[in-house]
Design a protein around this motif. Structure first.
Motif, mmCIF file in Angstrom:
data_model
loop_
_atom_site.group_PDB
_atom_site.id
_atom_site.type_symbol
_atom_site.label_atom_id
_atom_site.label_comp_id
_atom_site.label_asym_id
_atom_site.label_seq_id
_atom_site.Cartn_x
_atom_site.Cartn_y
_atom_site.Cartn_z
ATOM 1 N N GLY A 158 0.845 -1.101 0.016
ATOM 2 C CA GLY A 158 -0.021 0.283 0.039
ATOM 3 C C GLY A 158 1.069 1.506 -0.043
ATOM 4 N N ALA A 159 1.913 1.600 0.702
ATOM 5 C CA ALA A 159 2.810 2.528 0.764
ATOM 6 C C ALA A 159 3.450 2.656 -0.581
ATOM 7 C CB ALA A 159 4.004 2.126 1.808
ATOM 8 N N ALA A 160 3.863 1.580 -1.363
ATOM 9 C CA ALA A 160 4.166 1.695 -2.721
ATOM 10 C C ALA A 160 3.427 2.383 -3.682
ATOM 11 C CB ALA A 160 4.854 0.487 -3.245
ATOM 12 N N ALA A 161 2.120 2.047 -3.422
ATOM 13 C CA ALA A 161 1.223 2.342 -4.403
ATOM 14 C C ALA A 161 0.674 3.786 -3.978
ATOM 15 C CB ALA A 161 -0.111 1.510 -4.260
ATOM 16 N N ARG A 162 0.863 4.348 -2.699
ATOM 17 C CA ARG A 162 0.735 5.651 -2.214
ATOM 18 C C ARG A 162 1.754 6.503 -2.859
ATOM 19 N NH1 ARG A 162 -2.409 9.828 -1.739
ATOM 20 N NH2 ARG A 162 -1.735 11.071 0.151
ATOM 21 N N ARG A 163 3.049 6.041 -2.699
ATOM 22 C CA ARG A 163 4.233 6.683 -3.030
ATOM 23 C C ARG A 163 4.107 7.133 -4.895
ATOM 24 N NH1 ARG A 163 7.159 3.710 0.119
ATOM 25 N NH2 ARG A 163 7.760 2.234 -1.441
ATOM 26 N N ALA A 164 3.371 6.097 -5.490
ATOM 27 C CA ALA A 164 3.356 6.190 -6.787
ATOM 28 C C ALA A 164 2.389 7.317 -7.155
ATOM 29 C CB ALA A 164 2.897 4.974 -7.371
ATOM 30 N N THR A 165 1.157 7.371 -6.252
ATOM 31 C CA THR A 165 0.149 8.229 -6.485
ATOM 32 C C THR A 165 0.699 9.593 -6.327
ATOM 33 O OG1 THR A 165 -1.505 6.644 -5.977
ATOM 34 C CG2 THR A 165 -2.120 8.936 -5.541
ATOM 35 N N LEU A 166 1.655 9.865 -5.231
ATOM 36 C CA LEU A 166 2.183 10.972 -5.022
ATOM 37 C C LEU A 166 3.312 11.667 -6.082
ATOM 38 C CD1 LEU A 166 2.252 10.735 -1.041
ATOM 39 C CD2 LEU A 166 0.608 11.996 -2.436
ATOM 40 N N GLY A 167 3.665 10.645 -6.781
ATOM 41 C CA GLY A 167 4.777 10.917 -7.752
ATOM 42 C C GLY A 167 6.180 10.923 -7.255
ATOM 43 N N LEU A 168 6.519 9.983 -6.045
ATOM 44 C CA LEU A 168 7.649 9.939 -5.376
ATOM 45 C C LEU A 168 8.348 8.771 -5.686
ATOM 46 C CD1 LEU A 168 6.290 10.589 -1.414
ATOM 47 C CD2 LEU A 168 7.725 11.987 -3.181
ATOM 48 N N THR A 169 9.580 8.769 -6.025
ATOM 49 C CA THR A 169 10.348 7.462 -6.490
ATOM 50 C C THR A 169 10.593 6.863 -5.155
ATOM 51 O OG1 THR A 169 12.614 8.743 -6.344
ATOM 52 C CG2 THR A 169 11.184 8.754 -8.604
ATOM 53 N N GLU A 170 10.932 5.663 -5.291
ATOM 54 C CA GLU A 170 11.584 4.607 -4.452
ATOM 55 C C GLU A 170 12.963 5.505 -3.823
ATOM 56 O OE1 GLU A 170 11.128 1.600 -2.067
ATOM 57 O OE2 GLU A 170 9.924 1.917 -3.699
ATOM 58 N N ALA A 171 13.746 6.009 -4.572
ATOM 59 C CA ALA A 171 14.972 6.695 -4.166
ATOM 60 C C ALA A 171 14.620 7.767 -3.273
ATOM 61 C CB ALA A 171 15.704 6.998 -5.330
ATOM 62 N N GLU A 172 13.677 8.572 -3.894
ATOM 63 C CA GLU A 172 12.976 9.861 -2.701
ATOM 64 C C GLU A 172 12.581 9.139 -1.446
ATOM 65 O OE1 GLU A 172 11.841 13.035 -6.110
ATOM 66 O OE2 GLU A 172 10.448 11.374 -5.635
ATOM 67 N N ALA A 173 11.917 8.246 -1.263
ATOM 68 C CA ALA A 173 11.400 7.720 -0.188
ATOM 69 C C ALA A 173 12.466 6.997 0.705
ATOM 70 C CB ALA A 173 10.412 6.657 -0.235
ATOM 71 N N ASP A 174 13.633 6.539 -0.078
ATOM 72 C CA ASP A 174 14.731 5.874 0.755
ATOM 73 C C ASP A 174 15.488 7.169 1.210
ATOM 74 O OD1 ASP A 174 13.926 3.384 0.265
ATOM 75 O OD2 ASP A 174 15.260 3.216 -1.262
ATOM 76 N N ARG A 175 15.562 8.148 0.854
ATOM 77 C CA ARG A 175 16.429 9.302 1.056
ATOM 78 C C ARG A 175 15.660 10.229 2.462
ATOM 79 N NH1 ARG A 175 16.664 12.744 -3.257
ATOM 80 N NH2 ARG A 175 15.134 14.355 -2.328
ATOM 81 N N ALA A 176 14.313 10.272 2.249
ATOM 82 C CA ALA A 176 13.586 10.590 3.241
ATOM 83 C C ALA A 176 13.576 10.041 4.675
ATOM 84 C CB ALA A 176 12.004 10.737 2.795
ATOM 85 N N ALA A 177 13.752 8.816 4.342
ATOM 86 C CA ALA A 177 13.730 7.697 5.696
ATOM 87 C C ALA A 177 15.112 8.005 6.147
ATOM 88 C CB ALA A 177 13.370 6.231 5.114
#
Length: 125
Positions: free
Chosen positions: A106-125
């Motif tokens: 669900g989190a991956a789908a939400r990131r896609a909806t927001l237009g966030l890449t996996e790399a951006e999510a990793d950097r934010a974490a």
């Protein structure tokens, strides 16, 4: 077997099982015991979670409950239903393993909806 209860009997059984009245067998005496009794307790709101524990532990203070949580007698985590729960510390790992796959999907789908890449999510974490 046909079991019929009066409204008062059903209410008494419910309140007993919720640990909100004296228990005839063995009432849990600490935070770990209360959380284990239920398996998990909704605790999205910290104050409500503390109250829910405290009301089931007569004679314990708010500080007693806080200290038990600091000792990790129970953990406040996000194992199911998209809400925060108190869970037994010994059960948190398997609960998250079982339910985490759906949450992560669900989190991956939400990131896609927001237009966030996996790399951006990793950097934010």
């Amino acid at each position: 077997m046909d079991v019929r209860l009066t409204g008062a009997q059903a209410l008494a059984l419910r309140m007993t099982s919720l640990l909100l009245r004296p228990h005839p067998v063995a009432r849990p005496a600490d935070v770990a015991g209360v959380v284990e009794w239920f398996g998990a307790m909704q605790a999205q709101d910290v104050a409500s979670g503390m109250w829910s524990l405290g009301v089931r532990l007569p004679g314990r203070t708010l500080d007693d409950v806080r200290e038990a949580l600091e000792r990790r007698e129970a953990l406040r985590t996000w194992p199911m239903r998209g809400t925060v729960h108190l869970v037994p510390a010994r059960d948190a790992r398997w609960m998250l393993a079982v339910t985490g796959v759906r949450v992560l999907a669900g989190a991956a789908a939400r990131r896609a909806t927001l237009g966030l890449t996996e790399a951006e999510a990793d950097r934010a974490a």
